[in-house]
Motif scaffolding. Structure first.
Motif, PDB file in Angstrom:
ATOM      1  N   UNK A  32       0.784  -1.112  -0.087  1.00 53.09           N
ATOM      2  CA  UNK A  32      -0.145   0.127  -0.085  1.00 53.09           C
ATOM      3  C   UNK A  32       0.841   1.216   0.231  1.00 53.09           C
ATOM      4  N   UNK A  33       0.730   2.210  -0.850  1.00 58.68           N
ATOM      5  CA  UNK A  33       1.422   3.532  -0.930  1.00 58.68           C
ATOM      6  C   UNK A  33       0.752   4.266  -2.098  1.00 58.68           C
ATOM      7  N   UNK A  34       1.617   5.167  -2.455  1.00 62.81           N
ATOM      8  CA  UNK A  34       1.186   6.194  -3.668  1.00 62.81           C
ATOM      9  C   UNK A  34      -0.022   7.089  -3.262  1.00 62.81           C
ATOM     10  N   UNK A  35      -0.777   7.438  -4.396  1.00 63.89           N
ATOM     11  CA  UNK A  35      -1.877   8.372  -4.070  1.00 63.89           C
ATOM     12  C   UNK A  35      -3.115   7.739  -3.208  1.00 63.89           C
ATOM     13  N   UNK A  36      -3.205   6.381  -3.355  1.00 64.88           N
ATOM     14  CA  UNK A  36      -3.993   5.544  -2.269  1.00 64.88           C
ATOM     15  C   UNK A  36      -3.861   6.066  -1.046  1.00 64.88           C
ATOM     16  N   UNK A  62      -0.948  -6.075   5.586  1.00 66.99           N
ATOM     17  CA  UNK A  62      -0.603  -4.688   4.814  1.00 66.99           C
ATOM     18  C   UNK A  62       0.826  -4.258   5.316  1.00 66.99           C
ATOM     19  N   UNK A  63       1.628  -4.145   3.983  1.00 66.25           N
ATOM     20  CA  UNK A  63       2.812  -3.516   3.969  1.00 66.25           C
ATOM     21  C   UNK A  63       2.810  -2.141   3.388  1.00 66.25           C
ATOM     22  N   UNK A  64       3.133  -1.186   4.089  1.00 65.09           N
ATOM     23  CA  UNK A  64       3.196   0.131   3.523  1.00 65.09           C
ATOM     24  C   UNK A  64       4.547   1.071   3.395  1.00 65.09           C
ATOM     25  N   UNK A  65       4.397   1.770   2.781  1.00 70.17           N
ATOM     26  CA  UNK A  65       5.532   2.821   2.477  1.00 70.17           C
ATOM     27  C   UNK A  65       5.347   3.894   3.348  1.00 70.17           C
ATOM     28  N   UNK A  66       5.932   5.072   2.569  1.00 66.98           N
ATOM     29  CA  UNK A  66       5.711   6.425   3.165  1.00 66.98           C
ATOM     30  C   UNK A  66       6.787   7.399   2.786  1.00 66.98           C
TER      31      UNK A  66
END
Length: 285
Positions: A32-36, A62-66
């Motif tokens: 999960x990342x980007x505009x979402x 759920x693996x997220x960036x930032x």
């Protein structure tokens, strides 16, 4: 907004039953990342999708960036951001900032939102339980991590307890040094180590397009060999190259199927998993 009768709503649920049966009890990793992640309305919908899947028995990780949040914090602290080939040059102070932002602010806000939506989430980073072990990828990049090992026990324990693990992609070595790790790469390695049924890579485009300017040219399914040929043809180019490489890495590590899809489409995760048509480009057998 399109309105449905009660009968139509019931038909939609019935049509989803075979897909629910397929994924119940299976592990699905969502990158999960980007505009979402930036758009607040989209963030709400993604978390709703994650909670719904968990409630029907899908084991979601759920693996997220930032990245944008890290850059914002560095600017506030008066520290310049530098990138080399798309990777953030990370000295020790930047690694500490990345850990503070990813494992703190971003991770806990997502955990809180999932819990508010009726889910049961717990956040962790790759440092917790030495979940993601890493080493320095390139001295010129500093503390940018190359993954050496995934210890699945912390995440497996949470899944067995019916929690939704929310993973911030920092890692560490055995000496305790902290590394910033590319989110797509981390998701691929995590999904492989967990033998996930599906890895969903959320991006800002519909998937692999034959014409990057025409969403109607979406390629719905490619094999690994076909994906490699698309490199040579120039169809997979630019920022899509590392995305596809991470997908192939995940498949090589045991993930059943990987999907690259547009995370800016409302409820795209549910469309991908619970409908016949799916959403995006599937890479697999």
């Amino acid at each position: 907004m399109q309105k449905f009768s009660n009968s139509e709503r019931a038909q939609i649920i019935v049509q989803a039953l075979p897909h629910i049966k397929k994924y119940t009890g299976k592990i699905v990793v969502v990158k999960y990342g980007g505009n979402a992640m930036i758009n607040e309305d989209l963030k709400q919908q993604v978390m709703e999708d994650v909670v719904l899947l968990s409630l029907i028995g899908v084991k979601v990780v759920l693996v997220h960036g930032g990245g944008p949040e890290i850059s914002e914090m560095m600017n506030k602290l008066g520290k310049r951001t530098e990138f080399v080939n798309g990777l953030r040059v990370t000295d020790r102070e930047t690694a500490e900032i990345a850990q503070m932002v990813l494992a703190g602010k971003v991770n806990k806000s997502l955990v809180n939102l999932i819990n508010k939506k009726g889910g049961n989430a717990i956040g962790l980073s790759g440092v917790d339980g030495r979940f993601i072990l890493a080493e320095m990828r390139d001295e010129n990049l500093g503390y940018v991590g190359k993954i050496t090992e995934i210890n699945t026990e912390p995440v497996e324990g949470l899944l067995e307890g019916n929690y939704i693990p929310v993973v911030a992609t920092t890692g560490c070595d055995r000496d305790g040094n902290v590394y910033n790790i590319n989110g797509d790469t981390a998701a691929a390695y995590i999904a492989g180590a967990l033998n996930a049924e599906r890895l969903i890579m959320m991006t800002d485009v519909a998937g692999i397009l034959r014409d990057k300017n025409d969403p109607s040219t979406l390629i719905p399914h490619v094999t690994v060999e076909e994906a490699k040929k698309l490199y040579d043809e120039g169809i997979v180019a630019g920022g899509m190259i590392p995305k596809v490489e991470c997908c192939i890495e995940a498949l090589n590590r045991g993930v059943k199927n990987v999907v690259i899809m547009d995370g800016t489409v409302e409820h795209s995760i549910l469309m991908e998993l619970l409908t016949d048509e799916g959403c995006g480009t599937m890479i697999g057998a």
